[in-house]
Design a protein around this motif. Structure first.
Motif, PDB file in Angstrom:
ATOM      1  N   GLY A 117       0.824  -1.203   0.000  1.00 43.50           N
ATOM      2  CA  GLY A 117       0.000   0.000   0.000  1.00 43.50           C
ATOM      3  C   GLY A 117       0.857   1.252   0.000  1.00 43.50           C
ATOM      4  O   GLY A 117       0.592   2.216  -0.713  1.00 43.50           O
ATOM      5  N   GLU A 118       1.943   1.198   0.785  1.00 45.21           N
ATOM      6  CA  GLU A 118       2.856   2.352   0.820  1.00 45.21           C
ATOM      7  C   GLU A 118       3.475   2.570  -0.560  1.00 45.21           C
ATOM      8  O   GLU A 118       3.576   3.699  -1.045  1.00 45.21           O
ATOM      9  CB  GLU A 118       3.992   2.101   1.818  1.00 45.21           C
ATOM     10  N   VAL A 119       3.887   1.471  -1.180  1.00 44.11           N
ATOM     11  CA  VAL A 119       4.567   1.582  -2.475  1.00 44.11           C
ATOM     12  C   VAL A 119       3.632   2.150  -3.533  1.00 44.11           C
ATOM     13  O   VAL A 119       4.007   3.021  -4.322  1.00 44.11           O
ATOM     14  CB  VAL A 119       5.098   0.203  -2.924  1.00 44.11           C
ATOM     15  N   THR A 120       2.372   1.651  -3.539  1.00 46.95           N
ATOM     16  CA  THR A 120       1.445   2.073  -4.594  1.00 46.95           C
ATOM     17  C   THR A 120       0.535   3.206  -4.137  1.00 46.95           C
ATOM     18  O   THR A 120      -0.444   3.531  -4.819  1.00 46.95           O
ATOM     19  CB  THR A 120       0.573   0.886  -5.030  1.00 46.95           C
ATOM     20  N   VAL A 121       0.867   3.795  -3.015  1.00 45.32           N
ATOM     21  CA  VAL A 121       0.072   4.886  -2.440  1.00 45.32           C
ATOM     22  C   VAL A 121      -1.395   4.471  -2.377  1.00 45.32           C
ATOM     23  O   VAL A 121      -2.268   5.038  -3.064  1.00 45.32           O
ATOM     24  CB  VAL A 121       0.236   6.200  -3.241  1.00 45.32           C
ATOM     25  N   GLY A 122      -1.641   3.444  -1.590  1.00 46.64           N
ATOM     26  CA  GLY A 122      -3.006   2.983  -1.370  1.00 46.64           C
ATOM     27  C   GLY A 122      -3.636   2.398  -2.613  1.00 46.64           C
ATOM     28  O   GLY A 122      -4.858   2.444  -2.759  1.00 46.64           O
ATOM     29  N   GLY A 123      -2.831   1.902  -3.544  1.00 44.74           N
ATOM     30  CA  GLY A 123      -3.375   1.260  -4.731  1.00 44.74           C
ATOM     31  C   GLY A 123      -3.588   2.245  -5.870  1.00 44.74           C
ATOM     32  O   GLY A 123      -3.857   1.859  -6.995  1.00 44.74           O
ATOM     33  N   ARG A 124      -3.405   3.537  -5.612  1.00 42.22           N
ATOM     34  CA  ARG A 124      -3.702   4.528  -6.656  1.00 42.22           C
ATOM     35  C   ARG A 124      -2.591   4.604  -7.693  1.00 42.22           C
ATOM     36  O   ARG A 124      -2.773   5.149  -8.768  1.00 42.22           O
ATOM     37  CB  ARG A 124      -3.939   5.900  -6.030  1.00 42.22           C
ATOM     38  N   ARG A 125      -1.413   4.097  -7.344  1.00 43.44           N
ATOM     39  CA  ARG A 125      -0.296   4.168  -8.308  1.00 43.44           C
ATOM     40  C   ARG A 125       0.083   2.770  -8.794  1.00 43.44           C
ATOM     41  O   ARG A 125       1.229   2.484  -9.062  1.00 43.44           O
ATOM     42  CB  ARG A 125       0.922   4.838  -7.647  1.00 43.44           C
ATOM     43  N   ARG A 126      -0.906   1.900  -8.871  1.00 46.23           N
ATOM     44  CA  ARG A 126      -0.629   0.528  -9.267  1.00 46.23           C
ATOM     45  C   ARG A 126      -0.092   0.462 -10.702  1.00 46.23           C
ATOM     46  O   ARG A 126       0.669  -0.432 -11.064  1.00 46.23           O
ATOM     47  CB  ARG A 126      -1.898  -0.318  -9.146  1.00 46.23           C
ATOM     48  N   PHE A 127      -0.501   1.425 -11.540  1.00 47.07           N
ATOM     49  CA  PHE A 127      -0.041   1.414 -12.945  1.00 47.07           C
ATOM     50  C   PHE A 127       1.478   1.523 -13.027  1.00 47.07           C
ATOM     51  O   PHE A 127       2.091   1.024 -13.961  1.00 47.07           O
ATOM     52  CB  PHE A 127      -0.714   2.541 -13.745  1.00 47.07           C
ATOM     53  N   LEU A 128       2.082   2.161 -12.014  1.00 43.94           N
ATOM     54  CA  LEU A 128       3.555   2.236 -12.005  1.00 43.94           C
ATOM     55  C   LEU A 128       4.165   0.838 -11.915  1.00 43.94           C
ATOM     56  O   LEU A 128       5.134   0.508 -12.594  1.00 43.94           O
ATOM     57  CB  LEU A 128       4.030   3.073 -10.818  1.00 43.94           C
ATOM     58  N   LEU A 129       3.560   0.030 -11.047  1.00 45.80           N
ATOM     59  CA  LEU A 129       4.038  -1.355 -10.896  1.00 45.80           C
ATOM     60  C   LEU A 129       3.947  -2.091 -12.213  1.00 45.80           C
ATOM     61  O   LEU A 129       4.850  -2.803 -12.618  1.00 45.80           O
ATOM     62  CB  LEU A 129       3.171  -2.092  -9.875  1.00 45.80           C
ATOM     63  N   ARG A 130       2.797  -1.910 -12.899  1.00 48.55           N
ATOM     64  CA  ARG A 130       2.596  -2.628 -14.157  1.00 48.55           C
ATOM     65  C   ARG A 130       3.624  -2.185 -15.190  1.00 48.55           C
ATOM     66  O   ARG A 130       4.176  -2.992 -15.927  1.00 48.55           O
ATOM     67  CB  ARG A 130       1.180  -2.378 -14.690  1.00 48.55           C
ATOM     68  N   LEU A 131       3.863  -0.891 -15.237  1.00 49.36           N
ATOM     69  CA  LEU A 131       4.832  -0.393 -16.221  1.00 49.36           C
ATOM     70  C   LEU A 131       6.232  -0.903 -15.909  1.00 49.36           C
ATOM     71  O   LEU A 131       7.005  -1.244 -16.808  1.00 49.36           O
ATOM     72  CB  LEU A 131       4.818   1.133 -16.249  1.00 49.36           C
TER      73      LEU A 131
END
Lengths: 310, 459
Positions: A117-131
């Motif tokens: 959650g910290e990494v993806t800012v509560g899931g809002r930056r999940r697209f960063l992970l995918r990229l």
């Protein structure tokens, strides 16, 4: 001695007291210790012998033998030591199921969710992970490219050999051959002139008997036929000729080819005949090729029948 | 006797141990594993033989690598082996001859290395059979089974690249066959073949590439995966034969120290001893008799190292089915050389899942070993499969069979073609029936004792 003390006392049997048994056990262990000592001494002697053999010039059999005795003796000594002197001992260890306790699993899952959650800012930056995953995969693919540098791709090599129009037929020494040099049932490994020893142009010349009818695919000189020497199965040189039956035999996987029938496969795993080299006699009386082989030589491959596009 | 004083006497080893523990906090972990239980059964030692053979391979191989030259450029041989003096041979073959005839201890090292490779694969195979027929691969050990299968594949690779290095007539022929099988793969075959050799056969770079595979990549893979194999083993602990004491929730066995340590050391010494004896007294791969590799020469009978025999047998026995559809040629080597071996390894690798899904229908965790009779279907398939591999292995020597039995080669091959299908099915079925019979008899005996509780109580 320590080992025998550790062992649980045994129940007396046959009227012998525990003391008797203990003494017997001691005797057995002393005897074993002597044998183990002898074994280790033998190992020392054999190792020294190995030194002597080596220093005096070395000799493979003696080196192997002394090594065998040295290590074998160490093994015997150790085996006596563990079997008799140490003696058998049995311990029991607990075992737990491999799966973690539910509490541990849950705790870790919670930890994982909160830190992700910290990494993806509560899931809002999940697209960063995918990229990032995409970048990793693309880079992985890019890193495969150096493999391609290991060799050139096939162009027309598999369709061509060194044979060609007017190229003389020479033997292993590079000497050109005349038809009158060849007697019936004679077998000569031949090459195109200037390419003696060539892997893909190697061919086998066979002297034919006059009384056997032939059924050949290519023009040839009377009493002589030349086939590619590379087996069409797995590429071994077709090295054996059984003159009595007119069969070329590949010693690797035993495909046989009928010399009088255009190298038709008579038995074995080869899938197609050996290509025949069209030959004639040139003005000076030497054997020459009319052209390259008209079909690819050697083991078959997927675009065999398509030609090289040339 | 003042044994207590004696045992407290300082030794340099104590000082080293304390020094290390001061820095690495070792006492706790070491204590836990010092008395780790090893179930005592001889069949558990077969895997160790493989491990020790690998150690021998690494040591002797390092020695060989100091002398071997992976180079196909021609040199004139001027060494002591008279029949080849003055002949042009590759630098690789030259270095192998030098290693065998001129380097002191070189021949024995080379022969021990080759024998160790044969024993290595043999020990892996027997170890694998043990694991298979006792169901030791079942959950939770599926992963270690797969690691083991990959280890076997790497061992094949290491063996093949290894015996291809001397550039002698036999090894060159083996390479030629390998390349030809690669060439036959639809669409990508020629590209793969060219990439492997750096061009059309025989290429220029093949020895250098085989060398780096053989001395670096494959050993690294073997060492890494053996490490993983053992780490998983320690993590999951040993399986054991069921007994009154040994249950699914304990491990009964000898302690790591002193018993298992001494036993393993003894076995290590015996393994080295046997390999040294083989390497010293039994000639293996006398490349000087085969001569240097020439692409147009070959000798018969020619057999690869034993573990390649089944692949060789498949190539020999397979019918000459070759056809072209829509311009796509399917060579007769594709099925026996690529697809069938791939299929066999896939089935073997996936066996734990096949076994759980279709045979035992049991997905539970097991630490107790089974006997072959406990799962007749698995035993039948295992025996049949093994007999199949054995019979195609025999087919790899069909020419030797033919010349030794004075039977025609075609007759032998025809018999083998039928035999490799029929005999495994028959023997597999017999094994299944025997296992099933034993199992049923036992079950009946157990029912009989249960139904006579009175007599049982009186005993």
């Amino acid at each position: 001695m320590a080992a025998s003390d550790r062992r649980p006392p045994r129940t007396p049997a046959g009227g012998r007291t525990k003391a008797d048994q203990w003494r017997e056990q001691r005797k057995r262990e002393d005897r074993a210790a002597r044998w183990a000592a002898v074994s280790f001494l033998v190992a020392i002697v054999a190792s020294l012998a190995l030194f002597v053999v080596y220093i005096s010039g070395g000799q493979a059999q003696l080196e192997g033998l002394t090594l065998f005795i040295a290590f074998g003796a160490v093994g015997v000594g150790l085996a006596i030591w563990v079997r008799v002197i140490v003696g058998p001992e049995e311990i029991v260890e607990d075992r737990y199921p491999m799966r973690s306790e539910d509490a541990d699993r849950d705790a870790f899952e919670e930890l994982y969710q909160s830190t992700m959650g910290e990494v993806t800012v509560g899931g809002r930056r999940r697209f960063l992970l995918r990229l990032l995953t995409g970048a990793g995969l693309s880079l992985g693919l890019a890193l495969l490219i150096p493999i391609r540098s290991l060799g050139p791709g096939p162009r027309n090599e598999l369709f061509r050999t060194e044979w060609g129009e007017g190229v003389r037929v020479v033997d292993e020494e590079g000497e050109p051959l005349r038809p009158e040099d060849i007697s019936p049932d004679q077998v000569v490994t031949v090459f195109p002139e200037g390419a003696t020893g060539s892997a893909d142009s190697q061919a086998v010349l066979v002297g034919l008997r006059k009384d056997v009818p032939t059924d050949l695919r290519q023009p040839t000189v009377e009493g002589i036929v030349v086939y590619s020497k590379i087996c069409t199965h797995a590429g071994c040189p077709v090295g054996l000729y059984r003159a009595a039956v007119g069969e070329l035999l590949c010693p690797c996987h035993q495909s046989t080819f009928g010399v009088y029938d255009g190298a038709e496969v008579l038995s074995g795993p080869a899938g197609r005949p050996l290509p025949q080299l069209p030959i004639e006699v040139d003005r000076e009386g030497y054997l020459v090729a009319i052209s390259d082989f008209r079909v690819p030589v050697g083991p078959s491959f997927w675009n065999l029948t398509r030609g090289d596009g040339a | 006797m003042s044994t207590t004083d004696e045992s407290r006497r300082q030794s340099p080893l104590d000082d080293v141990a304390r020094w290390l523990d001061d820095r690495l906090r070792l006492a706790e972990g070491t204590q836990r594993y010092w008395r780790k239980a090893f179930p005592a059964h001889w069949s558990f030692l077969i895997g160790e033989v493989a491990l020790f053979s690998l150690v021998v391979l690494l040591f002797t191989g390092t020695f060989l690598a100091f002398f071997y030259v992976p180079d196909t450029r021609l040199v004139v041989y001027d060494g002591p082996y008279v029949p080849l003096q003055g002949q042009e041979i590759s630098a690789a073959f030259d270095s192998t001859l030098r290693l065998s005839f001129e380097v002191r201890g070189g021949l024995v090292m080379r022969q021990i290395h080759h024998w160790a490779a044969l024993v290595f694969v043999a020990a892996i195979t027997v170890h694998m059979l043990r694991v298979f027929f006792t169901g030791a691969f079942r959950r939770p050990r599926e992963l270690n089974w797969v690691v083991g299968v990959i280890l076997l594949l790497l061992a094949f690779g290491a063996g093949f690249t290894g015996y291809s290095l001397p550039d002698d007539l036999l090894s060159g022929t083996g390479l030629r066959i390998g390349y030809s099988v690669l060439l036959g793969i639809p669409f990508v075959g020629p590209l793969i073949g060219f990439i492997a050799l750096g061009g059309e056969y025989p290429g220029t770079d093949v020895l250098g590439r085989l060398h780096i595979l053989h001395v670096m990549l494959l050993p690294a893979g073997l060492i890494g995966l053996v490490g993983a194999h053992l780490a998983i083993l320690v993590r999951q602990k040993h399986t054991q034969k069921p007994s009154k004491k040994a249950t699914n929730t304990n491990v009964v066995g000898e302690p790591l120290f002193p018993n298992q340590t001494l036993t393993s050391l003894a076995l290590f010494a015996f393994t080295i001893a046997v390999l040294a004896m083989l390497g010293g007294l039994f000639e293996i791969n006398p490349v000087w008799l085969y001569g240097p590799y020439e692409p147009f020469q070959v000798f018969a009978p020619a057999q690869p190292d034993w573990y390649m025999g089944w692949l060789e047998g498949l190539l020999r026995l397979w019918p000459n089915w070759e056809f072209t559809i829509l311009g796509l040629t399917i060579p007769s080597t594709l099925l026996p050389g690529v697809i069938l071996p791939g299929l066999i390894f896939t089935v073997v690798g996936a066996w734990p899942w096949i076994d759980a899904r279709w045979i035992t229908k049991d997905h539970e965790e097991h630490h107790l070993l089974q006997r072959p009779r406990d799962v007749p279907v698995r035993t039948g398939i295992g025996v049949g499969g093994f007999v199949f591999l054995l019979s195609i292995f025999i087919a790899g020597g069909n020419d030797v069979l033919a010349s030794n039995t004075a039977t025609g080669l075609q007759t032998i091959s025809a018999i083998l073609r039928v035999g490799t299908i029929v005999v495994p099915l028959l023997i597999g079925w017999i094994a299944y029936r025997i296992a099933k019979g034993l199992k049923e008899n036992e079950a009946a005996a157990a029912r009989a004792t249960r139904s006579e509780p009175a007599s049982g109580a009186q005993q």
